[in-house]
Scaffold this active site. Structure first.
Site, PDB file in Angstrom:
ATOM      1  N   GLY A  30       0.793  -1.187   0.011  1.00  0.00           N
ATOM      2  CA  GLY A  30       0.043   0.106  -0.064  1.00  0.00           C
ATOM      3  C   GLY A  30       0.931   1.024   0.131  1.00  0.00           C
ATOM      4  N   SER A  31       0.021   2.540  -0.134  1.00  0.00           N
ATOM      5  CA  SER A  31       0.806   3.713  -0.346  1.00  0.00           C
ATOM      6  C   SER A  31       1.633   3.954   0.916  1.00  0.00           C
ATOM      7  CB  SER A  31      -0.089   4.786  -0.401  1.00  0.00           C
ATOM      8  OG  SER A  31      -1.155   4.750   0.590  1.00  0.00           O
ATOM      9  N   ALA A  87      -2.709   0.344   7.569  1.00  0.00           N
ATOM     10  CA  ALA A  87      -4.054  -0.297   7.607  1.00  0.00           C
ATOM     11  C   ALA A  87      -5.056   0.638   7.305  1.00  0.00           C
ATOM     12  CB  ALA A  87      -4.393  -0.481   9.309  1.00  0.00           C
ATOM     13  N   GLU A 107      -1.385 -10.730   3.374  1.00  0.00           N
ATOM     14  CA  GLU A 107      -0.992  -9.760   4.474  1.00  0.00           C
ATOM     15  C   GLU A 107      -1.165 -10.673   5.803  1.00  0.00           C
ATOM     16  OE1 GLU A 107      -1.417  -5.439   2.621  1.00  0.00           O
ATOM     17  OE2 GLU A 107      -3.257  -6.382   3.767  1.00  0.00           O
TER      18      GLU A 107
END
Length: 229
Positions: A30-31, A87, A107
């Protein structure tokens, strides 16, 4: 948007400082995790940091390899010392929703075999109760419409995650994702047990009682919360 990215970069760099020589590190997706991996790559190059990365997605694997971080799969290591991941929501009692990037299955597998887990977020992800963020449920394609109907009957407001207007999003395992718009999850443990019991559900985005430390990006700097259970 630039300010938001700066917060993500700040917590990514802070989290990478918990990684020490010889560690096997779970590399989130993710970012926000992107910046953590970039910082680990810098430390490998400039500080000669010796680590092995266990990526939670093909995207993280590709990024790590480009930075010359040695990578292995979860089955090539005995355990993971530390996993650092983002998250989508974290409740006041430190349960989480993950899977906005469609990597929830890998994950959760990596998290399950990790000695320690750090989540890195900006403060917008901290909530009182989970549920405003749609809960991802990864399902096998065979029978997915039956599960969709079941979720409709339960009033879970399901929608298929789409790649485009016509094409369903596929996870790295070739599965589909049904997002549940629940707004408020009063009992995440009961919901997790219910979803676990459904045939065809591979995994869901409820990550309960898993995290050990949360690093929150704030304008004043990163705030580190130690989780005690």
């Amino acid at each position: 948007m630039g300010k938001q990215l700066n917060l993500k970069e700040m917590v990514g760099i802070k989290a990478a400082s918990y990684v020490t020589d010889g560690m096997t590190v779970g590399l989130g997706t993710g970012s926000t995790a992107y910046y953590m991996i970039e910082e680990l790559g810098r430390r490998v190059k400039e500080e000669n940091l010796k680590i092995v990365g266990v990526p939670t997605s093909y995207a993280s694997k590709k990024q790590a390899e480009a930075l010359n971080i040695p990578v292995k799969t979860i089955d090539q290591v005995n355990y993971v010392d530390l996993t650092i991941d983002g998250a989508d929501e974290i409740s006041h009692d430190f349960h989480g929703i993950k899977g906005g990037g469609a990597a929830l299955l890998f994950e959760k597998v990596v998290a399950t075999y990790s000695k320690e887990i750090i989540w890195i977020v900006d403060e917008s992800k901290m909530v009182d109760k989970l549920g405003r963020f749609p809960l991802p449920v990864e399902v096998i394609p065979y029978g997915q419409d039956q599960l969709f109907r079941l979720f409709q009957e339960k009033n879970y407001h399901p929608s298929f995650r789409m790649e485009s207007e016509e094409v369903l999003k596929q996870t790295d395992s070739g599965n589909s994702i049904i997002d549940l718009q629940l707004d408020c999850i009063d009992d995440p443990i009961a919901l997790a047990n219910e979803l676990d019991s459904l045939v065809g559900v591979v995994e869901h985005g409820l990550f309960l009682s898993m995290v050990d430390r949360v690093i929150i990006g704030k304008e004043s700097g990163p705030e580190v919360l130690e989780v005690t259970r």
